[in-house]
Write a protein that holds these residues in place. Sequence first.
Motif, PDB file in Angstrom:
ATOM      1  N   GLY A 100       0.821  -1.212   0.000  1.00 55.25           N
ATOM      2  CA  GLY A 100       0.000   0.000   0.000  1.00 55.25           C
ATOM      3  C   GLY A 100       0.853   1.259   0.000  1.00 55.25           C
ATOM      4  N   HIS A 101       1.892   1.245   0.830  1.00 51.26           N
ATOM      5  CA  HIS A 101       2.826   2.371   0.850  1.00 51.26           C
ATOM      6  C   HIS A 101       3.579   2.447  -0.473  1.00 51.26           C
ATOM      7  N   GLY A 102       3.925   1.290  -1.028  1.00 51.36           N
ATOM      8  CA  GLY A 102       4.592   1.256  -2.329  1.00 51.36           C
ATOM      9  C   GLY A 102       3.732   1.872  -3.420  1.00 51.36           C
ATOM     10  N   ALA A 103       2.419   1.635  -3.365  1.00 52.00           N
ATOM     11  CA  ALA A 103       1.500   2.232  -4.349  1.00 52.00           C
ATOM     12  C   ALA A 103       1.501   3.750  -4.224  1.00 52.00           C
ATOM     13  N   GLU A 104       1.504   4.254  -2.991  1.00 52.21           N
ATOM     14  CA  GLU A 104       1.564   5.705  -2.779  1.00 52.21           C
ATOM     15  C   GLU A 104       2.860   6.286  -3.340  1.00 52.21           C
ATOM     16  N   LEU A 105       3.980   5.630  -3.043  1.00 53.53           N
ATOM     17  CA  LEU A 105       5.263   6.103  -3.558  1.00 53.53           C
ATOM     18  C   LEU A 105       5.295   6.066  -5.083  1.00 53.53           C
ATOM     19  N   ALA A 106       4.747   4.996  -5.657  1.00 50.71           N
ATOM     20  CA  ALA A 106       4.729   4.855  -7.112  1.00 50.71           C
ATOM     21  C   ALA A 106       3.914   5.973  -7.762  1.00 50.71           C
ATOM     22  N   ARG A 107       2.770   6.289  -7.181  1.00 49.91           N
ATOM     23  CA  ARG A 107       1.946   7.380  -7.734  1.00 49.91           C
ATOM     24  C   ARG A 107       2.687   8.713  -7.643  1.00 49.91           C
ATOM     25  N   ARG A 108       3.427   8.916  -6.572  1.00 49.15           N
ATOM     26  CA  ARG A 108       4.132  10.174  -6.361  1.00 49.15           C
ATOM     27  C   ARG A 108       5.377  10.287  -7.239  1.00 49.15           C
ATOM     28  N   TRP A 109       6.181   9.226  -7.317  1.00 48.12           N
ATOM     29  CA  TRP A 109       7.495   9.330  -7.951  1.00 48.12           C
ATOM     30  C   TRP A 109       7.588   8.683  -9.325  1.00 48.12           C
ATOM     31  N   CYS A 110       6.759   7.705  -9.605  1.00 46.23           N
ATOM     32  CA  CYS A 110       6.958   6.902 -10.822  1.00 46.23           C
ATOM     33  C   CYS A 110       5.928   7.170 -11.918  1.00 46.23           C
ATOM     34  N   ALA A 111       4.768   7.719 -11.554  1.00 50.26           N
ATOM     35  CA  ALA A 111       3.657   7.837 -12.497  1.00 50.26           C
ATOM     36  C   ALA A 111       3.897   8.849 -13.606  1.00 50.26           C
ATOM     37  N   SER A 112       4.893   9.699 -13.478  1.00 50.16           N
ATOM     38  CA  SER A 112       5.163  10.636 -14.568  1.00 50.16           C
ATOM     39  C   SER A 112       5.746   9.923 -15.783  1.00 50.16           C
ATOM     40  N   CYS A 113       6.332   8.752 -15.576  1.00 44.11           N
ATOM     41  CA  CYS A 113       6.901   7.975 -16.691  1.00 44.11           C
ATOM     42  C   CYS A 113       6.200   6.633 -16.895  1.00 44.11           C
ATOM     43  N   HIS A 114       5.874   5.937 -15.813  1.00 41.09           N
ATOM     44  CA  HIS A 114       5.286   4.598 -15.874  1.00 41.09           C
ATOM     45  C   HIS A 114       3.785   4.640 -15.610  1.00 41.09           C
ATOM     46  N   VAL A 115       3.041   3.738 -16.236  1.00 44.94           N
ATOM     47  CA  VAL A 115       1.666   3.496 -15.810  1.00 44.94           C
ATOM     48  C   VAL A 115       1.793   2.627 -14.561  1.00 44.94           C
ATOM     49  N   VAL A 116       1.382   3.183 -13.432  1.00 43.92           N
ATOM     50  CA  VAL A 116       1.563   2.478 -12.167  1.00 43.92           C
ATOM     51  C   VAL A 116       0.276   1.845 -11.655  1.00 43.92           C
ATOM     52  N   ALA A 117      -0.875   2.236 -12.233  1.00 43.76           N
ATOM     53  CA  ALA A 117      -2.157   1.696 -11.771  1.00 43.76           C
ATOM     54  C   ALA A 117      -3.173   1.729 -12.902  1.00 43.76           C
ATOM     55  N   ASN A 118      -4.165   0.861 -12.799  1.00 38.78           N
ATOM     56  CA  ASN A 118      -5.254   0.874 -13.779  1.00 38.78           C
ATOM     57  C   ASN A 118      -5.929   2.235 -13.773  1.00 38.78           C
ATOM     58  N   GLY A 119      -6.319   2.686 -14.940  1.00 43.60           N
ATOM     59  CA  GLY A 119      -7.014   3.954 -15.053  1.00 43.60           C
ATOM     60  C   GLY A 119      -6.105   5.159 -15.183  1.00 43.60           C
ATOM     61  N   GLN A 120      -4.795   4.960 -15.079  1.00 40.73           N
ATOM     62  CA  GLN A 120      -3.877   6.085 -15.258  1.00 40.73           C
ATOM     63  C   GLN A 120      -3.903   6.509 -16.716  1.00 40.73           C
ATOM     64  N   ALA A 121      -4.070   7.769 -16.970  1.00 41.34           N
ATOM     65  CA  ALA A 121      -4.283   8.254 -18.331  1.00 41.34           C
ATOM     66  C   ALA A 121      -2.996   8.560 -19.093  1.00 41.34           C
ATOM     67  N   GLN A 122      -1.915   8.869 -18.421  1.00 43.78           N
ATOM     68  CA  GLN A 122      -0.736   9.337 -19.137  1.00 43.78           C
ATOM     69  C   GLN A 122       0.543   8.743 -18.559  1.00 43.78           C
ATOM     70  N   ALA A 123       1.479   8.437 -19.452  1.00 39.58           N
ATOM     71  CA  ALA A 123       2.817   7.979 -19.082  1.00 39.58           C
ATOM     72  C   ALA A 123       3.687   8.050 -20.326  1.00 39.58           C
ATOM     73  N   SER A 124       4.971   7.854 -20.163  1.00 37.72           N
ATOM     74  CA  SER A 124       5.875   7.845 -21.318  1.00 37.72           C
ATOM     75  C   SER A 124       5.653   6.578 -22.131  1.00 37.72           C
ATOM     76  N   ALA A 125       5.731   6.711 -23.426  1.00 33.74           N
ATOM     77  CA  ALA A 125       5.455   5.580 -24.317  1.00 33.74           C
ATOM     78  C   ALA A 125       6.562   4.527 -24.304  1.00 33.74           C
ATOM     79  N   ASP A 126       7.768   4.910 -23.988  1.00 34.43           N
ATOM     80  CA  ASP A 126       8.897   3.986 -24.115  1.00 34.43           C
ATOM     81  C   ASP A 126       9.315   3.310 -22.811  1.00 34.43           C
ATOM     82  N   VAL A 127       8.468   3.341 -21.802  1.00 40.34           N
ATOM     83  CA  VAL A 127       8.794   2.673 -20.538  1.00 40.34           C
ATOM     84  C   VAL A 127       7.703   1.655 -20.207  1.00 40.34           C
TER      85      VAL A 127
END
Length: 105
Positions: free
Chosen positions: A29-56
């Motif tokens: 659960g804490h990992g999901a919070e960290l992923a949304r904060r730090w990783c979601a700008s490049c990676h799709v980290v969860a279902n329903g995320q609308a935007q991420a980098s295409a090459d990751v």
Amino acid sequence: MLRHVRRIFLLLGLVSGFGSSSALGADAGHGAELARRWCASCHVVANGQAQASADVPSFASVARRPDFSAERLAFFLLDPHPKMPNFPLSRTEAGDIAAYIASLR
């Protein structure tokens, strides 16, 4: 040489800190919070995320890899690598993110 020694110590710390293959004590659960904060700008980290980098890869695709290991992933997150920003993750945070990704299998 020094970097190789550092990797060995990181790996030993992870092995002793995580125990078994499920990264005992890690908080997905804490990992999901960290992923949304730090990783979601490049990676799709969860279902329903609308935007991420295409090459990751998405976190779900990382979790589905046949050779996936939460321990190896946590180690990878702790070791600086050129394609990703250098986030100052603690061993606990790296384990939590790896546990979250593992939960997507």
